[in-house]
Scaffold this motif. Structure first.
Motif, short mmCIF file in Angstrom:
data_model
loop_
_atom_site.label_atom_id
_atom_site.label_comp_id
_atom_site.label_asym_id
_atom_site.label_seq_id
_atom_site.Cartn_x
_atom_site.Cartn_y
_atom_site.Cartn_z
N GLN A 96 0.81 -1.21 0.00
CA GLN A 96 0.00 0.00 0.00
C GLN A 96 0.85 1.27 0.00
OE1 GLN A 96 -2.31 -0.99 3.50
NE2 GLN A 96 -4.13 -1.16 2.24
N LEU A 97 2.10 1.17 0.38
CA LEU A 97 2.97 2.34 0.46
C LEU A 97 4.01 2.38 -0.65
CD1 LEU A 97 3.53 2.44 4.32
CD2 LEU A 97 1.83 3.68 2.96
N GLU A 98 3.91 1.49 -1.63
CA GLU A 98 4.89 1.47 -2.72
C GLU A 98 4.97 2.79 -3.47
OE1 GLU A 98 4.51 -1.75 -5.44
OE2 GLU A 98 5.05 -3.24 -3.94
N TRP A 99 3.87 3.52 -3.52
CA TRP A 99 3.87 4.80 -4.21
C TRP A 99 4.93 5.74 -3.66
CZ3 TRP A 99 3.11 9.01 -1.16
CH2 TRP A 99 2.47 8.81 0.07
N MET A 100 5.28 5.59 -2.38
CA MET A 100 6.27 6.48 -1.76
C MET A 100 7.63 6.39 -2.46
SD MET A 100 5.62 6.28 2.29
CE MET A 100 4.20 7.04 3.05
N ASN A 101 7.93 5.24 -3.04
CA ASN A 101 9.20 5.06 -3.74
C ASN A 101 9.32 5.91 -4.99
OD1 ASN A 101 10.11 3.13 -1.89
ND2 ASN A 101 9.04 1.50 -3.00
N ALA B 170 -2.14 11.32 3.46
CA ALA B 170 -2.15 12.29 4.56
C ALA B 170 -3.56 12.53 5.08
CB ALA B 170 -1.52 13.60 4.12
N LEU B 171 -4.52 12.61 4.18
CA LEU B 171 -5.92 12.82 4.60
C LEU B 171 -6.46 11.59 5.33
CD1 LEU B 171 -7.26 14.52 1.35
CD2 LEU B 171 -6.77 15.65 3.54
N ASP B 172 -6.22 10.42 4.79
CA ASP B 172 -6.71 9.18 5.40
C ASP B 172 -6.13 8.96 6.79
OD1 ASP B 172 -8.17 8.67 3.11
OD2 ASP B 172 -6.79 7.14 2.35
N ASN B 173 -4.88 9.36 6.96
CA ASN B 173 -4.19 9.14 8.22
C ASN B 173 -4.19 10.36 9.14
OD1 ASN B 173 -3.00 6.30 8.04
ND2 ASN B 173 -2.56 7.20 6.04
N GLY C 175 1.42 18.30 -1.89
CA GLY C 175 1.40 19.71 -2.27
C GLY C 175 0.49 20.57 -1.42
N CYS C 176 -0.06 20.02 -0.35
CA CYS C 176 -0.98 20.77 0.51
C CYS C 176 -0.43 20.95 1.92
CB CYS C 176 -2.33 20.06 0.59
SG CYS C 176 -3.22 20.06 -0.97
N SER C 177 -0.65 22.12 2.45
CA SER C 177 -0.25 22.41 3.83
C SER C 177 -1.25 21.81 4.80
CB SER C 177 -0.19 23.93 4.04
OG SER C 177 -1.49 24.48 3.98
N GLU C 178 -0.93 21.91 6.07
CA GLU C 178 -1.85 21.40 7.11
C GLU C 178 -3.21 22.09 6.99
OE1 GLU C 178 1.12 22.93 7.76
OE2 GLU C 178 2.21 21.79 9.30
#
Length: 83
Positions: free
Chosen positions: A5-10, A50-53, A62-65
């Motif tokens: 599920q985190l392969e995209w990070m590569n 980031a939104l899911d977690n 590309g989005c700030s907090e």
């Protein structure tokens, strides 16, 4: 969460920069991080992660907090209106 599920990070452009670049303390730093994210091939996956977690710090997809909080609020409002 498993590795698949985190392969995209590569594939993220962020892998070529120090993590501090994505956890800026000012607006100039946020803009610099956004520029890195702008052409990233996994920007959408990063933002959704980031939104899911509910990640509260840093620039993700590309989005700030603050921008992520607005997105979540808008999604909650849209979901409530759809019921």
């Amino acid at each position: 969460m498993d590795e698949v599920q985190l392969e995209w990070m590569n594939e993220g452009h962020c892998r070529w920069y120090p993590p501090a670049a994505f956890f800026p303390s000012d607006g100039v730093g946020v803009d610099a991080a956004r520029q890195i994210c702008a052409e990233c091939p996994v920007r959408a996956e990063c933002l959704e992660y980031a939104l899911d977690n509910r990640i509260d710090h840093g620039v993700w997809g590309g989005c700030s907090e603050r921008e992520r909080r607005r997105i979540l609020k808008r999604r909650r409002q849209e979901a409530a209106a759809a019921v």
